[in-house]
Design an enzyme around this catalytic site. Structure first.
Site, PDB file in Angstrom:
ATOM      1  N   TYR A 235     -40.281  23.079  29.375  1.00 41.93           N
ATOM      2  CA  TYR A 235     -39.713  22.264  30.443  1.00 41.93           C
ATOM      3  C   TYR A 235     -38.299  22.748  30.722  1.00 41.93           C
ATOM      4  O   TYR A 235     -37.468  22.826  29.814  1.00 41.93           O
ATOM      5  CB  TYR A 235     -39.691  20.779  30.048  1.00 41.93           C
ATOM      6  CG  TYR A 235     -39.298  19.880  31.208  1.00 41.93           C
ATOM      7  CD1 TYR A 235     -40.267  19.236  31.957  1.00 41.93           C
ATOM      8  CD2 TYR A 235     -37.968  19.719  31.566  1.00 41.93           C
ATOM      9  CE1 TYR A 235     -39.926  18.442  33.038  1.00 41.93           C
ATOM     10  CE2 TYR A 235     -37.611  18.938  32.646  1.00 41.93           C
ATOM     11  CZ  TYR A 235     -38.595  18.295  33.381  1.00 41.93           C
ATOM     12  OH  TYR A 235     -38.253  17.530  34.457  1.00 41.93           O
TER      13      TYR A 235
ATOM     14  N   GLN B 250     -44.302  13.325  34.938  1.00 38.63           N
ATOM     15  CA  GLN B 250     -45.607  13.803  35.413  1.00 38.63           C
ATOM     16  C   GLN B 250     -45.883  15.236  34.956  1.00 38.63           C
ATOM     17  O   GLN B 250     -47.032  15.588  34.660  1.00 38.63           O
ATOM     18  CB  GLN B 250     -45.699  13.705  36.942  1.00 38.63           C
ATOM     19  CG  GLN B 250     -44.688  14.503  37.726  1.00 38.63           C
ATOM     20  CD  GLN B 250     -43.397  13.748  37.978  1.00 38.63           C
ATOM     21  OE1 GLN B 250     -43.093  12.788  37.277  1.00 38.63           O
ATOM     22  NE2 GLN B 250     -42.649  14.176  38.984  1.00 38.63           N
TER      23      GLN B 250
ATOM     24  N   ASN C 114     -34.344  14.698  31.366  1.00 37.88           N
ATOM     25  CA  ASN C 114     -33.674  13.407  31.498  1.00 37.88           C
ATOM     26  C   ASN C 114     -34.376  12.334  30.665  1.00 37.88           C
ATOM     27  O   ASN C 114     -35.275  12.622  29.872  1.00 37.88           O
ATOM     28  CB  ASN C 114     -33.584  13.002  32.973  1.00 37.88           C
ATOM     29  CG  ASN C 114     -34.953  12.839  33.612  1.00 37.88           C
ATOM     30  OD1 ASN C 114     -35.959  12.666  32.943  1.00 37.88           O
ATOM     31  ND2 ASN C 114     -34.994  12.894  34.938  1.00 37.88           N
TER      32      ASN C 114
ATOM     33  N   SER D 227     -25.398  16.224  25.059  1.00 37.35           N
ATOM     34  CA  SER D 227     -24.794  17.391  24.420  1.00 37.35           C
ATOM     35  C   SER D 227     -23.503  17.007  23.699  1.00 37.35           C
ATOM     36  O   SER D 227     -22.791  16.078  24.093  1.00 37.35           O
ATOM     37  CB  SER D 227     -24.511  18.463  25.473  1.00 37.35           C
ATOM     38  OG  SER D 227     -24.166  19.678  24.849  1.00 37.35           O
TER      39      SER D 227
ATOM     40  N   GLN E  62     -18.496  21.271  27.156  1.00 38.42           N
ATOM     41  CA  GLN E  62     -19.587  20.337  26.861  1.00 38.42           C
ATOM     42  C   GLN E  62     -19.468  19.065  27.684  1.00 38.42           C
ATOM     43  O   GLN E  62     -20.476  18.495  28.109  1.00 38.42           O
ATOM     44  CB  GLN E  62     -19.610  20.004  25.370  1.00 38.42           C
ATOM     45  CG  GLN E  62     -20.068  21.145  24.501  1.00 38.42           C
ATOM     46  CD  GLN E  62     -21.393  21.719  24.948  1.00 38.42           C
ATOM     47  OE1 GLN E  62     -22.422  21.049  24.899  1.00 38.42           O
ATOM     48  NE2 GLN E  62     -21.395  22.961  25.407  1.00 38.42           N
TER      49      GLN E  62
ATOM     50  N   HIS F  58     -21.302  18.779  31.059  1.00 37.62           N
ATOM     51  CA  HIS F  58     -22.757  18.646  31.125  1.00 37.62           C
ATOM     52  C   HIS F  58     -23.167  17.302  31.712  1.00 37.62           C
ATOM     53  O   HIS F  58     -24.080  17.212  32.525  1.00 37.62           O
ATOM     54  CB  HIS F  58     -23.376  18.765  29.731  1.00 37.62           C
ATOM     55  CG  HIS F  58     -23.707  20.171  29.335  1.00 37.62           C
ATOM     56  ND1 HIS F  58     -24.633  20.925  30.009  1.00 37.62           N
ATOM     57  CD2 HIS F  58     -23.247  20.947  28.323  1.00 37.62           C
ATOM     58  CE1 HIS F  58     -24.729  22.118  29.426  1.00 37.62           C
ATOM     59  NE2 HIS F  58     -23.897  22.157  28.412  1.00 37.62           N
TER      60      HIS F  58
ATOM     61  N   GLU G  76     -24.050  18.810  17.183  1.00 43.06           N
ATOM     62  CA  GLU G  76     -24.909  19.833  17.779  1.00 43.06           C
ATOM     63  C   GLU G  76     -24.204  21.190  17.719  1.00 43.06           C
ATOM     64  O   GLU G  76     -24.749  22.171  17.232  1.00 43.06           O
ATOM     65  CB  GLU G  76     -25.218  19.448  19.223  1.00 43.06           C
ATOM     66  CG  GLU G  76     -26.063  20.473  19.966  1.00 43.06           C
ATOM     67  CD  GLU G  76     -26.217  20.128  21.442  1.00 43.06           C
ATOM     68  OE1 GLU G  76     -27.135  20.683  22.077  1.00 43.06           O
ATOM     69  OE2 GLU G  76     -25.413  19.339  21.970  1.00 43.06           O
ATOM     70  N   HIS G  77     -22.982  21.251  18.235  1.00 40.04           N
ATOM     71  CA  HIS G  77     -22.162  22.469  18.205  1.00 40.04           C
ATOM     72  C   HIS G  77     -20.904  22.191  17.396  1.00 40.04           C
ATOM     73  O   HIS G  77     -20.209  21.204  17.660  1.00 40.04           O
ATOM     74  CB  HIS G  77     -21.733  22.882  19.619  1.00 40.04           C
ATOM     75  CG  HIS G  77     -22.852  23.006  20.600  1.00 40.04           C
ATOM     76  ND1 HIS G  77     -23.164  22.007  21.499  1.00 40.04           N
ATOM     77  CD2 HIS G  77     -23.720  24.015  20.833  1.00 40.04           C
ATOM     78  CE1 HIS G  77     -24.182  22.386  22.249  1.00 40.04           C
ATOM     79  NE2 HIS G  77     -24.548  23.600  21.867  1.00 40.04           N
TER      80      HIS G  77
ATOM     81  N   ASP H 247     -24.416  29.402  24.183  1.00 41.65           N
ATOM     82  CA  ASP H 247     -25.278  28.821  25.214  1.00 41.65           C
ATOM     83  C   ASP H 247     -26.070  29.886  25.963  1.00 41.65           C
ATOM     84  O   ASP H 247     -27.177  29.628  26.423  1.00 41.65           O
ATOM     85  CB  ASP H 247     -24.440  28.042  26.231  1.00 41.65           C
ATOM     86  CG  ASP H 247     -24.208  26.603  25.810  1.00 41.65           C
ATOM     87  OD1 ASP H 247     -24.856  26.151  24.847  1.00 41.65           O
ATOM     88  OD2 ASP H 247     -23.386  25.923  26.446  1.00 41.65           O
TER      89      ASP H 247
ATOM     90  N   GLU I 288     -58.899   8.901  -9.765  1.00 43.19           N
ATOM     91  CA  GLU I 288     -58.758   8.263  -8.442  1.00 43.19           C
ATOM     92  C   GLU I 288     -60.062   7.589  -8.004  1.00 43.19           C
ATOM     93  O   GLU I 288     -60.158   7.094  -6.884  1.00 43.19           O
ATOM     94  CB  GLU I 288     -58.332   9.301  -7.401  1.00 43.19           C
ATOM     95  CG  GLU I 288     -56.934   9.836  -7.636  1.00 43.19           C
ATOM     96  CD  GLU I 288     -56.474  10.813  -6.545  1.00 43.19           C
ATOM     97  OE1 GLU I 288     -57.295  11.183  -5.672  1.00 43.19           O
ATOM     98  OE2 GLU I 288     -55.288  11.180  -6.563  1.00 43.19           O
TER      99      GLU I 288
ATOM    100  N   HIS J 142     -65.734  13.964  -5.232  1.00 45.11           N
ATOM    101  CA  HIS J 142     -64.726  15.005  -5.427  1.00 45.11           C
ATOM    102  C   HIS J 142     -64.901  15.646  -6.809  1.00 45.11           C
ATOM    103  O   HIS J 142     -64.898  16.875  -6.960  1.00 45.11           O
ATOM    104  CB  HIS J 142     -63.313  14.412  -5.327  1.00 45.11           C
ATOM    105  CG  HIS J 142     -62.811  14.222  -3.939  1.00 45.11           C
ATOM    106  ND1 HIS J 142     -63.344  13.300  -3.071  1.00 45.11           N
ATOM    107  CD2 HIS J 142     -61.803  14.841  -3.267  1.00 45.11           C
ATOM    108  CE1 HIS J 142     -62.695  13.335  -1.929  1.00 45.11           C
ATOM    109  NE2 HIS J 142     -61.748  14.284  -2.011  1.00 45.11           N
TER     110      HIS J 142
END
Length: 430
Positions: free
Chosen positions: A130, A191, A214, A237, A259, A262, A327-328, A361, A415, A420
């Site tokens: 995506y 979708q 999003n 971010s 950052q 963003h 993250e960074h 990046d 068990e 088994h």
């Protein structure tokens, strides 16, 4: 930006309040996404076309109108100026080189009784990536998601990217061509995720979906997880900079901006051991912000979730970083390797004053799909290994069945799983 100091008795609670991000699922978003996913699962192409036309302002009549051929991807690449083509190829080559070193290989060994044990590595059959297409175009996301799948040996890489008002971005399509995308569709949102997860009459079901999006995309990925695999549900971010004052204040100011631009809910934090240096960076930010095209977004981000933290020393700064699990993480310090050894939790560590986060990046080589919202405490960057599967190999010899069978029998009876136990006992020679 908020001003914090570790000398304050309330520092940790103030920091945690700053880090807190509402990750609870919005009921209305979840309801909308559930309806969309169910509709796409039931009606396939027809539902996908309707939602795309409604949300992206397009006028598609069939999936063919939303399909990008390989020739179209190639044509987009060829339309770009030569310097942009070269930049895409350079970035893709570096990302490919790095991710080849991550590739897992099959292995096996034979123990003393002739039993073979091992692990077989195979690529996924088909993945969907995506690529966001709302506030900005992200060719880098194409490369970072498609290239490790390509390196892993995935035969089919399907890209989905929304094109609001039907406007296709040449650099995104060119990145798909360079990174080896095999199919591409101009669809987005929940979708698109549903189409990849369940399959439609025209779009085949994938095994895994990766890539950011999003709130609706994130909710859709959560919903389809289990039907398909996903990489992660990414939050806003983040960047954390630890500075010892040796880096020009302007450089650090721009790294924080990188950052913050963003999204209004992105997070930028600076930790330094000198109040004078923190003041210098603030002064630089006040001056540089005037030239930022995304000034309003940057200011909203810094005002809402940004901070400057005064620490006693770099040891304390590293402990704060481990709590934040960013993250960074930029270690804008002398001898960064020394301090990197103290970092336990971070998506990516950028070492030294010349290593701006923005290089990671786009073109340094490591993946920019990274854990956010403190999940670096237990998760890792996207990599080649995310597009490979591991199957255990077991070939028990006749001799091995004698010893392993007795052990398995005892445990199975313990068990109360009689079948088994007997399956193992039937292979015993005595």
């Amino acid at each position: 930006m908020k001003k914090l100091t570790t000398a304050s008795p309330n520092f940790r609670s103030e920091l945690d309040k700053l880090l807190a991000f509402e990750t609870a699922q919005n009921p209305e978003t979840e309801r909308i996404v559930a309806d969309i996913c169910d509709d796409v699962r039931r009606r396939g192409d027809a539902a996908l076309i309707e939602y795309t036309n409604r949300f992206d302002g397009t006028s598609a009549h069939s999936i063919a109108d939303l399909t990008l051929s390989q020739s179209e991807l190639k044509a987009a690449f060829e339309r770009l100026p030569e310097n942009i083509r070269t930049a895409l190829q350079t970035a893709a080559a570096r990302v490919e080189s790095y991710h080849r070193r991550q590739k897992l290989e099959s292995w096996s060994y034979t123990d003393e009784d002739g039993t073979l044990l091992g692990q077989q590595i195979t690529p996924l059959d088909r993945v969907g990536i995506y690529v966001p297409g709302g506030k900005a175009a992200y060719p880098s996301s194409v490369i970072m998601n498609a290239m490790p799948a390509h390196v892993a040996g995935v035969p089919e890489i399907i890209m989905v990217v929304p094109t609001p008002k039907g406007e296709r971005n040449d650099i995104v399509l060119a990145a798909a061509y360079v990174a080896g995308v095999t199919r591409a569709y101009t669809v987005g949102g929940a979708q698109a995720v549903a189409a990849l997860a369940y399959g439609t009459q025209s779009i085949p079901q994938v095994d895994k979906i990766t890539g950011p999006g999003n709130a609706y995309v994130a909710a859709a990925k959560r919903r389809v997880f289990g039907v398909v695999g996903i990489d992660m549900v990414a939050g806003p971010s983040e960047i954390l900079v630890i500075a010892d004052g040796s880096t020009p204040a302007d450089w650090v100011a721009m790294d924080l901006f990188s950052q913050a631009e963003h999204d209004e809910i992105a997070q930028a934090i600076l930790i330094a051991t000198s109040q004078t240096y923190l003041d210098d960076v603030q002064t630089a930010m006040n001056r540089l912000i005037n030239d930022m095209p995304r000034r309003a977004i940057i200011e909203a981000s810094l005002d809402g979730r940004g901070a400057m933290i005064l620490a006693r020393d770099l040891d304390e700064a590293c402990e704060i970083a481990n709590h934040i699990a960013p993250e960074h993480l930029e270690l804008s310090v002398e001898n960064p390797e020394r301090w990197a050894e103290k970092i336990r939790h971070a998506g990516a560590i950028f070492m030294g004053r010349y290593t701006s986060e923005s290089l990671g990046d786009y073109c340094a080589g490591p993946n920019h799909v990274l854990p956010t919202s403190r999940t670096a405490r237990f998760s890792s960057p996207l990599g080649t290994y995310d597009f490979q599967k591991r199957s255990s190999l077991i070939r028990v010899s006749e001799q091995g069945a004698q010893t392993l069978g007795k052990t398995a029998s005892l445990l199975a009876h313990g068990e109360r799983l009689t079948a088994h136990a007997r399956a193992a006992e039937m292979r015993l020679s005595d």
